[in-house]
Design an enzyme around this catalytic site. Structure first.
Site, short mmCIF file in Angstrom:
data_model
loop_
_atom_site.label_atom_id
_atom_site.label_comp_id
_atom_site.label_asym_id
_atom_site.label_seq_id
_atom_site.Cartn_x
_atom_site.Cartn_y
_atom_site.Cartn_z
N SER A 94 0.84 -1.20 0.00
CA SER A 94 0.00 0.00 0.00
C SER A 94 0.87 1.25 0.00
O SER A 94 1.96 1.25 0.59
CB SER A 94 -0.86 0.00 1.27
OG SER A 94 -1.50 1.24 1.45
N TYR A 112 -1.43 -0.42 10.70
CA TYR A 112 -1.72 -1.10 9.43
C TYR A 112 -0.53 -0.94 8.48
O TYR A 112 -0.03 -1.91 7.90
CB TYR A 112 -3.00 -0.52 8.81
CG TYR A 112 -3.19 -0.88 7.36
CD1 TYR A 112 -3.44 -2.19 6.96
CD2 TYR A 112 -3.10 0.11 6.37
CE1 TYR A 112 -3.60 -2.52 5.63
CE2 TYR A 112 -3.26 -0.21 5.03
CZ TYR A 112 -3.50 -1.52 4.66
OH TYR A 112 -3.64 -1.83 3.33
N LYS A 169 2.27 -3.68 6.64
CA LYS A 169 2.59 -3.78 5.20
C LYS A 169 4.10 -3.63 4.98
O LYS A 169 4.72 -4.36 4.20
CB LYS A 169 1.82 -2.73 4.40
CG LYS A 169 0.32 -2.97 4.33
CD LYS A 169 -0.01 -4.18 3.49
CE LYS A 169 -1.47 -4.53 3.48
NZ LYS A 169 -1.79 -5.80 2.85
P1 NAD Z 1 -11.03 -6.59 1.38
O1 NAD Z 1 -11.21 -6.56 2.86
O2 NAD Z 1 -12.20 -6.35 0.53
O3 NAD Z 1 -10.35 -7.98 0.95
C1 NAD Z 1 -9.52 -8.72 1.81
C2 NAD Z 1 -10.07 -10.13 1.81
O4 NAD Z 1 -9.25 -10.93 2.67
C3 NAD Z 1 -11.49 -10.22 2.36
O5 NAD Z 1 -12.28 -10.97 1.49
C4 NAD Z 1 -11.33 -10.91 3.70
O6 NAD Z 1 -12.47 -11.67 4.05
C5 NAD Z 1 -10.09 -11.76 3.46
N1 NAD Z 1 -9.35 -12.10 4.67
C6 NAD Z 1 -8.98 -11.28 5.68
N2 NAD Z 1 -8.31 -11.96 6.60
C7 NAD Z 1 -8.22 -13.23 6.15
C8 NAD Z 1 -7.63 -14.42 6.67
N3 NAD Z 1 -7.01 -14.42 7.86
N4 NAD Z 1 -7.70 -15.55 5.94
C9 NAD Z 1 -8.35 -15.56 4.74
N5 NAD Z 1 -8.94 -14.48 4.23
C10 NAD Z 1 -8.88 -13.34 4.93
O7 NAD Z 1 -9.88 -5.56 1.03
P2 NAD Z 1 -9.36 -5.05 -0.38
O8 NAD Z 1 -9.68 -3.62 -0.46
O9 NAD Z 1 -9.78 -5.96 -1.44
O10 NAD Z 1 -7.79 -5.17 -0.13
C11 NAD Z 1 -7.06 -6.30 -0.55
C12 NAD Z 1 -5.62 -6.13 -0.10
O11 NAD Z 1 -5.11 -4.92 -0.65
C13 NAD Z 1 -5.44 -6.03 1.40
O12 NAD Z 1 -4.26 -6.72 1.77
C14 NAD Z 1 -5.28 -4.54 1.64
O13 NAD Z 1 -4.50 -4.27 2.77
C15 NAD Z 1 -4.56 -4.11 0.37
N6 NAD Z 1 -4.78 -2.70 0.01
C16 NAD Z 1 -6.06 -2.22 -0.08
C17 NAD Z 1 -6.26 -0.88 -0.39
C18 NAD Z 1 -7.65 -0.31 -0.44
O14 NAD Z 1 -7.79 0.91 -0.28
N7 NAD Z 1 -8.70 -1.09 -0.67
C19 NAD Z 1 -5.16 -0.04 -0.63
C20 NAD Z 1 -3.88 -0.58 -0.55
C21 NAD Z 1 -3.70 -1.92 -0.22
C1 WQD Z 2 -9.62 10.00 0.88
C2 WQD Z 2 -9.82 11.48 1.22
C3 WQD Z 2 -10.14 11.93 3.57
C4 WQD Z 2 -13.97 9.89 3.94
C5 WQD Z 2 -6.96 4.99 2.72
C6 WQD Z 2 -5.92 4.34 3.58
C7 WQD Z 2 -4.76 3.88 2.73
C8 WQD Z 2 -5.24 3.00 1.57
C9 WQD Z 2 -6.33 3.66 0.80
C10 WQD Z 2 -5.18 0.68 2.27
C11 WQD Z 2 -9.07 11.88 2.48
C12 WQD Z 2 -11.38 12.29 2.76
C13 WQD Z 2 -12.80 10.41 3.44
C14 WQD Z 2 -14.99 10.78 4.37
C15 WQD Z 2 -13.61 12.62 3.72
N1 WQD Z 2 -5.79 1.76 2.06
N2 WQD Z 2 -12.62 11.75 3.33
N3 WQD Z 2 -14.77 12.13 4.23
O1 WQD Z 2 -7.22 7.94 3.65
O2 WQD Z 2 -6.41 8.48 1.31
O3 WQD Z 2 -6.41 6.15 2.10
O4 WQD Z 2 -7.38 4.07 1.69
O5 WQD Z 2 -4.01 0.44 2.11
O6 WQD Z 2 -3.90 3.20 3.56
O7 WQD Z 2 -5.47 5.28 4.54
O8 WQD Z 2 -8.55 7.21 1.59
O9 WQD Z 2 -10.90 7.21 0.95
O10 WQD Z 2 -10.31 7.23 3.41
O11 WQD Z 2 -9.89 9.24 2.05
O12 WQD Z 2 -13.45 13.86 3.65
O13 WQD Z 2 -16.07 10.38 4.86
O14 WQD Z 2 -11.21 11.68 1.50
O15 WQD Z 2 -9.88 12.91 4.54
O16 WQD Z 2 -8.58 13.16 2.27
P1 WQD Z 2 -7.10 7.57 2.24
P2 WQD Z 2 -10.00 7.66 2.02
#
Ligand code: NAD
Ligand code: WQD
Length: 352
Positions: free
Chosen positions: A131, A155, A159
């Site tokens: 991430s 978190y 990562k």
């Molecule tokens: P998500 O929660 O929708 O998907 C994660 C999946 O993993 C879920 O289906 C959950 O049920 C499963 N899971 C969690 N713990 C588990 C376990 N112990 N065993 C088996 N399954 C398990 O999240 P996402 O948004 O699809 O994110 C996927 C990956 O990408 C995550 O590792 C997250 O940290 C990373 N990521 C997400 C974002 C984002 O903003 N969505 C940004 C950067 C990185």
């Molecule tokens: C975006 C912008 C908020 C909600 C997060 C995680 C990051 C990654 C992606 C996993 C920000 C603003 C949000 C609301 C708002 N995930 N906001 N009102 O924080 O950039 O990133 O998701 O790896 O680790 O931190 O994304 O969508 O939460 O926010 O004003 O109700 O929207 O302040 O500026 P963020 P976000």
């Protein structure tokens, strides 16, 4: 064509990536414990994959920390598993301050269990969901992969720890093929509206919250601060369409499978930043709905800007985003309208 294990395959990014990988002809085992997802997402992936793809995905319910389950997947097939795409994990920044033990257990210990079983079965290829959060408050915008890794929440620390573990593993013995993909802000949905992001309870993230306001589940958006040092005072982010992100995984996997063993660490982002107010405006354009909002105090831990430098991904993987902000808003909206309560089988809470 490869035989792949997709951990967290039922989740938001996992489900879209399963579909993209099926379209590329791969065979998939999707493993998930459904702690943050629904089995219905993968049922819909099978339907979207069509007659050519639906028989090439097998779904396994299980936890990545359960090595017996993993051993059954790796040891129970006629053909070996060639590679793992590892999405499973916990991902809510705020929650990670409350439950650091769970975050380290699932994200770090879970990955350790997975890697140990992979090693036992001679599978040494993994694509890992990292991430942009590993950059913390980025030193430079746009942010390239050479920027310091300085997470500012539990978190993000998990990562960064897994990235470090994977680097040690790559150094420890030849043969590992590893991609750490640092996603920026994944949003949007498959254009069919069949699969999308289905957060449980009040969404933490901007896009699902705005979608729920547009469809009438939430009254108004709270914008966390309009006094940031940005052009319109609201924070700027690099939003990436989840289908572009899914294709980024296909590109990373292809590179790992065709090239000599190596560790690739790359951003997956567009290089383009949009403010919260620009998102609201674009969503209004895409949906024809008014999005009421109020300005509230800043959210702790937010940064003014987060934008990827996408150069390395383009040069190294031949991958770049194709979809526009309007695509992201329109596809989120189609998904939200067709599925106002997500997959319909997840617990929810009271609306605000
Ligand atoms: P998500 O929660 O929708 O998907 C994660 C999946 O993993 C879920 O289906 C959950 O049920 C499963 N899971 C969690 N713990 C588990 C376990 N112990 N065993 C088996 N399954 C398990 O999240 P996402 O948004 O699809 O994110 C996927 C990956 O990408 C995550 O590792 C997250 O940290 C990373 N990521 C997400 C974002 C984002 O903003 N969505 C940004 C950067 C990185
Ligand atoms: C975006 C912008 C908020 C909600 C997060 C995680 C990051 C990654 C992606 C996993 C920000 C603003 C949000 C609301 C708002 N995930 N906001 N009102 O924080 O950039 O990133 O998701 O790896 O680790 O931190 O994304 O969508 O939460 O926010 O004003 O109700 O929207 O302040 O500026 P963020 P976000």
């Amino acid at each position: 064509m490869a035989q792949l294990l997709i951990t967290g395959g039922a989740g938001f990014i996992g489900s879209h990536t399963c579909l993209a990988l099926l379209k590329e002809g791969h065979n998939l085992f999707a493993l998930d414990n459904y702690c943050n997802s629904s089995p219905r997402s993968l049922e819909r992936v099978s339907v979207l994959a069509g007659i050519d793809g639906r028989d090439r995905i097998k779904v396994v319910k299980g936890d990545i920390r359960n090595k017996d389950v993993l051993r059954k997947v790796f040891g129970g097939q006629d053909q070996p598993i060639d590679a793992v795409v590892h999405f499973a994990g916990l991902k809510a920044v705020g929650e990670s301050f409350l439950y650091p033990l769970s975050y380290w257990d699932v994200n770090v210990n879970g990955t350790l269990c997975l890697l140990e079983v992979m090693k036992t079965y001679g599978c040494r290829t993994i694509v890992f969901s990292s991430s942009a959060t590993v950059y913390g408050f980025p030193q430079k915008i746009p942010t390239s992969e050479t920027s310091n890794v300085q997470p500012i929440n539990p978190y993000g620390s998990t990562k960064a720890a897994v990235e470090q573990l994977l680097a040690h593993l790559a150094d420890s013995e030849p043969g590992w093929r590893i991609a750490c993909l640092r996603y920026f802000n994944p949003v949007g949905a498959h254009p069919s509206g069949s699969i999308g992001e289905a957060p449980i309870g009040i969404p933490n993230n901007l896009f699902p919250f705005v979608s729920q306001v547009a469809v009438g589940i939430r009254k108004e958006l709270e914008i966390f601060g309009a006094d940031w040092p940005t052009p319109d005072g609201t924070p700027v982010r690099d939003y990436i369409h989840v289908m572009d992100l899914a294709e980024g995984h296909c590109a990373a996997l292809q590179a790992l499978l065709r090239e000599p063993p190596q560790l690739i660490t790359t951003n997956l982002g567009s290089g383009q930043g949009y403010s919260v107010l620009q998102i609201v405006k674009s969503f209004e354009e895409a949906t024809g709905r008014h999005i009421p909002y109020k300005i509230t105090p800043r959210r702790q831990g937010d940064a003014a800007f987060s934008i990827a430098d996408p150069t390395f991904a383009k040069n190294r993987l031949g991958w770049a985003t194709k979809r526009t902000l309007l695509d992201m808003c329109r596809d989120s909206w189609v998904w939200q309208q067709l599925n106002p309560f997500g997959y319909g089988d997840q617990k929810d809470d009271d609306s605000n």
